[in-house]
Design a protein around this motif. Structure first.
Motif, PDB file in Angstrom:
ATOM      1  N   GLN A 256      -7.489 -11.507 -44.570  1.00  0.00           N
ATOM      2  CA  GLN A 256      -6.065 -11.804 -45.133  1.00  0.00           C
ATOM      3  C   GLN A 256      -6.157 -11.402 -46.545  1.00  0.00           C
ATOM      4  OE1 GLN A 256      -3.843 -12.333 -42.921  1.00  0.00           O
ATOM      5  NE2 GLN A 256      -4.940 -13.118 -41.098  1.00  0.00           N
ATOM      6  N   LEU A 257      -6.242 -10.061 -46.750  1.00  0.00           N
ATOM      7  CA  LEU A 257      -6.482  -9.785 -48.410  1.00  0.00           C
ATOM      8  C   LEU A 257      -5.056 -10.207 -49.168  1.00  0.00           C
ATOM      9  CD1 LEU A 257      -8.603  -6.581 -48.145  1.00  0.00           C
ATOM     10  CD2 LEU A 257      -9.192  -8.721 -49.008  1.00  0.00           C
ATOM     11  N   HIS A 258      -3.853  -9.938 -48.113  1.00  0.00           N
ATOM     12  CA  HIS A 258      -2.592  -9.842 -48.790  1.00  0.00           C
ATOM     13  C   HIS A 258      -2.451 -11.427 -49.351  1.00  0.00           C
ATOM     14  CE1 HIS A 258      -2.066 -11.146 -44.609  1.00  0.00           C
ATOM     15  NE2 HIS A 258      -1.085 -11.910 -44.893  1.00  0.00           N
ATOM     16  N   LEU A 259      -3.136 -12.464 -48.626  1.00  0.00           N
ATOM     17  CA  LEU A 259      -2.913 -14.051 -49.045  1.00  0.00           C
ATOM     18  C   LEU A 259      -3.846 -14.281 -50.095  1.00  0.00           C
ATOM     19  CD1 LEU A 259      -2.440 -15.388 -45.380  1.00  0.00           C
ATOM     20  CD2 LEU A 259      -0.555 -14.957 -47.227  1.00  0.00           C
ATOM     21  N   GLY A 260      -4.840 -13.790 -50.019  1.00  0.00           N
ATOM     22  CA  GLY A 260      -5.947 -14.353 -50.964  1.00  0.00           C
ATOM     23  C   GLY A 260      -6.352 -15.710 -50.811  1.00  0.00           C
ATOM     24  N   SER A 261      -7.429 -16.376 -51.424  1.00  0.00           N
ATOM     25  CA  SER A 261      -7.788 -17.734 -51.204  1.00  0.00           C
ATOM     26  C   SER A 261      -6.861 -18.526 -51.603  1.00  0.00           C
ATOM     27  CB  SER A 261      -9.067 -18.077 -51.889  1.00  0.00           C
ATOM     28  OG  SER A 261     -10.138 -17.347 -51.305  1.00  0.00           O
ATOM     29  N   HIS A 262      -6.122 -18.335 -52.580  1.00  0.00           N
ATOM     30  CA  HIS A 262      -4.869 -19.311 -52.943  1.00  0.00           C
ATOM     31  C   HIS A 262      -3.845 -19.288 -52.044  1.00  0.00           C
ATOM     32  CE1 HIS A 262      -2.353 -21.477 -55.800  1.00  0.00           C
ATOM     33  NE2 HIS A 262      -1.469 -20.528 -55.584  1.00  0.00           N
ATOM     34  N   GLY A 263      -3.240 -18.366 -51.547  1.00  0.00           N
ATOM     35  CA  GLY A 263      -2.221 -18.227 -50.480  1.00  0.00           C
ATOM     36  C   GLY A 263      -2.677 -18.740 -49.163  1.00  0.00           C
ATOM     37  N   LEU A 264      -3.821 -18.713 -48.824  1.00  0.00           N
ATOM     38  CA  LEU A 264      -4.458 -19.218 -47.480  1.00  0.00           C
ATOM     39  C   LEU A 264      -4.298 -20.637 -47.464  1.00  0.00           C
ATOM     40  CD1 LEU A 264      -7.450 -16.869 -46.953  1.00  0.00           C
ATOM     41  CD2 LEU A 264      -5.590 -17.391 -45.307  1.00  0.00           C
ATOM     42  N   CYS A 265      -4.566 -21.277 -48.367  1.00  0.00           N
ATOM     43  CA  CYS A 265      -4.295 -22.963 -48.380  1.00  0.00           C
ATOM     44  C   CYS A 265      -3.254 -23.566 -47.639  1.00  0.00           C
ATOM     45  CB  CYS A 265      -4.248 -23.327 -49.918  1.00  0.00           C
ATOM     46  SG  CYS A 265      -4.448 -25.161 -49.938  1.00  0.00           S
ATOM     47  N   VAL A 266      -1.954 -22.957 -47.921  1.00  0.00           N
ATOM     48  CA  VAL A 266      -0.865 -23.422 -47.344  1.00  0.00           C
ATOM     49  C   VAL A 266      -0.952 -23.063 -45.772  1.00  0.00           C
ATOM     50  CG1 VAL A 266       0.859 -21.387 -47.581  1.00  0.00           C
ATOM     51  CG2 VAL A 266       1.657 -23.738 -47.700  1.00  0.00           C
ATOM     52  N   ASP A 267      -1.455 -21.937 -45.457  1.00  0.00           N
ATOM     53  CA  ASP A 267      -1.487 -21.336 -43.978  1.00  0.00           C
ATOM     54  C   ASP A 267      -2.473 -22.419 -43.226  1.00  0.00           C
ATOM     55  OD1 ASP A 267       0.336 -19.330 -44.366  1.00  0.00           O
ATOM     56  OD2 ASP A 267      -0.902 -17.769 -43.641  1.00  0.00           O
ATOM     57  N   ILE A 268      -3.396 -22.796 -43.869  1.00  0.00           N
ATOM     58  CA  ILE A 268      -4.501 -23.566 -43.422  1.00  0.00           C
ATOM     59  C   ILE A 268      -3.958 -25.165 -43.068  1.00  0.00           C
ATOM     60  CG2 ILE A 268      -6.851 -24.815 -43.658  1.00  0.00           C
ATOM     61  CD1 ILE A 268      -7.709 -22.193 -45.103  1.00  0.00           C
ATOM     62  N   TYR A 269      -3.052 -25.561 -44.228  1.00  0.00           N
ATOM     63  CA  TYR A 269      -2.343 -26.773 -43.984  1.00  0.00           C
ATOM     64  C   TYR A 269      -1.435 -26.765 -42.926  1.00  0.00           C
ATOM     65  CZ  TYR A 269       0.273 -30.943 -45.312  1.00  0.00           C
ATOM     66  OH  TYR A 269       0.822 -32.100 -45.197  1.00  0.00           O
TER      67      TYR A 269
END
Length: 340
Positions: A256-269
């Motif tokens: 999920q390169l478009h999200l990055g580790s930062h953007g993935l946080c909210v998806d995981i939540y």
């Protein structure tokens, strides 16, 4: 060739680096973001900055949702919005959602979170849209932090004046919105203590390494951490949930390169509403615990929590996987922990 004055300036700069050598490279990087820009940039920022929180509030919009249906969009500056068909009642639970930089209440994650909150929590969901300011440079947004905070405090005080109970209140903030949620909660406290606050990868640039006690923002404050480059390194919430690799990186960034580790946080939540994200009961050997590690029961999962367990506080390590929905099964978790 350097002039004498420039040579002295260079020596002073080197001396300052030696004096502050205990600061991490990351904190030095964040410190650069707080340095005054050049004169032209400073003049541009000052000319853009609204003079008061009321000027900021006029640019903000309130999006009201009941049963995952948008019932009203109103100016945050109009105090009669609760009488204009929002469908929200003082007897309802209420949730406040705050987005981050270059985002809005129309973003996919905002709508997905509103959907999950509507289903699992119910009540009234209010997304506060400050995208007119958030769509500018990060520096411009940062200089308006106190004004935006004050405007949101005024909005919530209006809700309270109309009978809404902070004991039924919940706030969520992602990135820059996470810092806002904490500042708003601390401004309201102790007279009006929000019941529950969750943040996702609260922004670090411009805020770190200044120590802030985020636990004072609400009665129960959970902070999810997912990145080393954009997230804060201040771990002072009641719970600090370290996602993926020590809360610094997510394996799924590879897919999920478009999200990055930062953007993935909210998806995981958001995924944690429907999928179990199991926590480890020990600190991984490669991670450092900057806060006491929480004592967690067997098969403990993280995410939105309706009834906060006060016995579980401190740092919690939650491994994540490569692919959607990014959680690990119990079997995978045991294998990761070295159990047979």
């Amino acid at each position: 060739m350097l002039t004498h004055n420039r040579f002295l300036s260079l020596k002073v700069f080197i001396l300052l680096l030696l004096v502050y050598k205990t600061h991490s490279k990351l904190n030095l990087k964040y410190g650069i973001l707080r340095r005054a820009p050049n004169l032209a940039a400073r003049n541009e920022t000052i000319s853009f900055r609204p003079r008061t929180k009321y000027d900021v509030q006029k640019t903000m919009r309130l999006m009201f949702y009941k049963n995952n249906t948008k019932t009203l969009e109103a100016s945050a500056f109009d105090e009669d919005y609760l009488q204009r068909g929002s469908g929200c009642s003082p007897s309802d639970k209420f949730a406040i959602v705050l987005h981050g930089w270059i985002q809005s209440c129309a973003d996919e994650w905002s709508l997905a979170l509103i959907d999950r909150l509507s289903y699992y929590r119910g009540g009234c969901v209010i997304c506060i849209d400050y995208s007119l300011i958030a769509s500018t440079s990060y520096m411009r947004l940062y200089t308006n932090f106190e004004n935006i905070t004050g405007a949101i405090v005024t909005i919530i005080l209006t809700l309270i004046k109309n009978g809404f109970d902070v004991k039924r209140g919940y706030m969520f903030g992602f990135s820059f919105g996470g810092q806002l949620v904490s500042a708003v909660g601390r401004s309201l406290a102790p007279q009006h203590m929000i019941q529950s606050i969750d943040t996702c990868d609260m922004a670090g640039p411009g805020f770190d390494p200044i120590a802030v006690d985020h636990s004072k923002a609400g009665k129960h404050v959970q902070c999810f951490h997912s990145s080393r480059d954009k997230g804060t390194f201040v771990y002072s919430c009641h719970r600090n949930i370290m996602l993926g690799s020590c809360g610094l990186a997510q394996p799924s960034v590879a897919s999920q390169l478009h999200l990055g580790s930062h953007g993935l946080c909210v998806d995981i939540y958001i995924n944690a509403f429907d999928y179990p994200f199991y926590a480890l009961n020990t600190t991984p050997s490669e991670c450092i615990a900057f806060q006491k590690v929480a004592k967690i029961p067997a098969d403990y999962t993280v995410g939105y929590e309706e009834n906060f367990d006060n016995r579980v506080t401190g740092q919690i390590f939650v491994p994540t996987s490569l692919h959607y929905p990014y959680n690990l099964s119990k079997k995978e978790l045991k294998f990761l922990a070295g159990k047979k």
